[in-house]
Design a protein around this motif. Structure first.
Motif, short mmCIF file in Angstrom:
data_model
loop_
_atom_site.label_atom_id
_atom_site.label_comp_id
_atom_site.label_asym_id
_atom_site.label_seq_id
_atom_site.Cartn_x
_atom_site.Cartn_y
_atom_site.Cartn_z
N PRO A 132 0.62 -1.71 0.07
CA PRO A 132 0.19 0.13 0.37
C PRO A 132 0.58 1.39 0.36
O PRO A 132 2.10 1.31 0.40
CB PRO A 132 -1.08 -0.29 1.46
N VAL A 133 0.40 2.20 -1.25
CA VAL A 133 1.41 3.52 -0.95
C VAL A 133 -0.29 4.97 0.22
O VAL A 133 -1.22 4.22 -0.41
CB VAL A 133 1.76 4.09 -2.17
N LYS A 134 0.83 5.76 0.35
CA LYS A 134 -0.08 7.01 0.47
C LYS A 134 0.28 7.93 -0.77
O LYS A 134 1.65 8.31 -0.81
CB LYS A 134 0.30 7.41 1.73
N VAL A 135 -1.15 8.84 -1.18
CA VAL A 135 -0.93 9.41 -2.34
C VAL A 135 -1.80 10.77 -1.98
O VAL A 135 -2.88 10.77 -1.36
CB VAL A 135 -1.51 8.67 -3.64
N VAL A 136 -0.70 11.84 -2.13
CA VAL A 136 -1.17 13.47 -2.36
C VAL A 136 -0.42 13.58 -2.93
O VAL A 136 0.60 13.52 -4.32
CB VAL A 136 -0.64 14.36 -1.51
#
Length: 558
Positions: A414-418
């Motif tokens: 999983p990744v966090k994206v802005v």
């Protein structure tokens, strides 16, 4: 000496202590069916089995045969009696021993003392406390007389009421109800032929704490009999023996599909837990066994989806698979919504789904709109939490049934994206890898991130353990790739950074630009410029509390 505040005459107190550590030896096998050590006579009337069910002599070669026979018998009982299979036994017992009621009747023989009788129990096979005199059985109830005429044989067993009462609340109530019936020497039970062996084994167990057989099907029959007569110690014993036998998918599904009165019993819980663990391990790689898992019953798919170790690309894939399973097994929308809302929806870990997929959840007709909105809102709040708070929420669910905040072993991390649209199309992606995940990359492994999007195209990050081209030593590399999708190409400026001790701030490690086309990737083979052993050392500058924190910044060049 301090005396514990317990009711020594409560059968549950005695029963629960049967197998407690240090309990005194209570083997009364020598007294079983011995008139010298008995105060009552148990008369067992054996009637024919239901149509298409095998008798005791036929036996069952496999658990599958046992299951088919049991299901046929349950269906026949429901059809013949018009009563649901699962009824509370306590209500039946208390009801049947009360005289002068509409449903429970006390029959009296002029030559002998009266004995309590109840109607045929709808609980799988029929249990009857009958009068022990043929004349009495023919007195008033025509249907009962007809039943009595079908008795195949009668077996008489000498029993000790204190021993049976100590092991079973059923017999405790029978022998201590305060009515005249409880003082009589003869008690009659009526069972089907296929239950005879199991009942005799159960009675012997209540004296000797041993069973004469350890075959799976025989143990299951004794387990059902022990549940019917409320002998929890025997249920625990059977459960332990079944747990020690080799588990198969067939037997695991059977243990999860036992009647609810058994399944809910504390005594059998370890067996059902073992069945769930077996199925979860068997179908750990859900992609490899997708067709088999797709055909599992509800209890089976629940066991698989409850696992933290489920190997699947992402939670998005779990969501898609659950929908496919639900549409296959529940074609009617109303039933599908019910099972998704009450059972399967709680096993999908929505907080780990991508935002793009969460948007689709809101418009998915398979979920109740209010339920879908609640799930998505909860997921978005979780994503917005700080890493510390996320770990705290996951820790709170360590022993919960539904572990929606606990991350699985996804194939794609999983990744966090802005994302930014103005002044330029840009996104910042955060990828965290645990030390053990990095260790598993050696000597030539790689791990991929979940996809993220920029400019309408899908991208991913991949971490590698590879050889440095110049010095020929192992090192850590990070790459950026674009998913193959059409013939679109555009130029992207990118920058890789990582948190580094002692400041623990993100420090830039590599910058570049690349014109991407579908399926292409670009990156740096030795991101930190050190040997693999230095990168993985205990005093490594790149792991903070056991986690490697990576960041990639992508900008579409105008």
């Amino acid at each position: 000496m301090k005396v514990s505040n317990v009711d020594l005459f409560d059968p549950r107190t005695i029963m629960d202590s049967d197998f407690s550590p240090g309990a005194p030896d209570s083997d009364f096998g020598f007294a079983f069916n011995d008139s010298n050590f008995s105060d009552r006579v148990l008369r067992i009337e054996i009637v024919p089995d239901l149509p298409d069910s095998k008798s005791e002599g036929d036996g069952f070669s496999t658990i599958a045969d046992w299951v088919r026979n049991r299901k046929r018998r349950r269906e026949e009982i429901k059809k013949d009696t018009g009563v649901d299979f699962f009824m509370q036994r306590e209500e039946q017992i208390l009801h049947c021993i009360m005289p002068d009621t509409e449903d429970g009747v006390a029959y009296e023989n002029q030559d002998e003392e009266p004995v309590a009788m109840i109607e045929e129990s709808p609980v799988d096979g029929g249990l009857n406390l009958n009068c022990d005199d043929e004349e009495a059985t023919q007195s008033n109830d025509a249907s009962w007389s007809m039943d009595c005429s079908t008795v195949l044989r009668v077996k008489t067993v000498h029993i000790s009421s204190p021993i049976l009462a100590a092991k079973s609340p059923f017999f405790y109530k029978l022998f201590s109800n305060g009515m005249r019936e409880s003082e009589q020497r003869h008690v009659t039970l009526r069972i089907h032929a296929s239950e005879e062996a199991a009942l005799m084994d159960l009675l012997n167990f209540m004296y000797s704490r041993t069973l004469s057989t350890i075959t799976p099907t025989a143990l299951l029959d004794v387990l059902m009999a022990a549940d019917k007569f409320e002998v929890a110690s025997c249920m625990r014993y059977c459960s332990r023996l079944l747990r020690d036998l080799p588990m198969t998918c067939e037997s695991a599904l059977l243990y999860l599909d036992l009647p609810s009165s058994v399944l809910m019993a504390e005594a059998v819980q370890p067996l059902t837990d073992a069945a769930k663990q077996f199925l979860a391990a068997r179908y750990k790689d859900i992609t490899k066994f997708s067709e088999e898992v797709l055909h599992l019953p509800l209890a089976g798919i629940e066991a698989v989806l409850s696992s933290d170790d489920l190997q699947i690309a992402s939670e998005d894939a779990v969501y898609d698979f659950v929908l496919k399973w639900a549409r296959t097994h529940y074609p009617k929308l109303e039933e599908r919504r019910e099972v998704l809302g009450s059972r399967l929806g709680r096993l999908i870990r929505f907080p780990y789904m991508t935002c793009r997929k969460l948007k689709k959840v809101l418009t998915c007709n398979d979920f109740d709109p209010d339920f879908a909105s609640k799930l998505v809102l909860e997921s978005l709040f979780f994503k917005a939490e700080t890493p510390y708070r996320q770990r705290s929420l996951a820790a709170e669910e360590a022993n919960a049934i539904h572990r929606r905040f606990v991350e699985r072993a996804y194939k794609y991390r999983p990744v966090k994206v802005v994302e930014f649209e103005l002044p330029r199309q840009q996104c910042i992606v955060y990828l965290d890898l645990k030390r053990e995940e990095c260790a598993h990359l050696f000597p030539a492994g790689r791990v991929y991130s979940q996809a993220f999007h920029l400019g309408g195209q899908g991208f991913f990050l991949s971490a590698h353990c590879n050889m440095d081209q110049q010095s020929s030593f192992h090192c850590f590399g990070l790459f950026l790739g674009m998913q193959e999708k059409g013939s679109v190409s555009f130029t992207v400026d990118y920058e890789f950074a990582a948190r580094t001790k002692p400041s623990e701030e993100y420090l830039s490690k590599y910058k570049g630009n690349y014109t991407f086309t579908g399926g292409k990737a670009v990156g740096y083979r030795n991101l930190f410029g050190v040997h693999w052993t230095t990168f993985m050392a205990e005093d490594s500058l790149f792991f903070i509390n056991g986690v490697l924190h990576l960041r990639a910044e992508l900008t579409i060049r105008q």
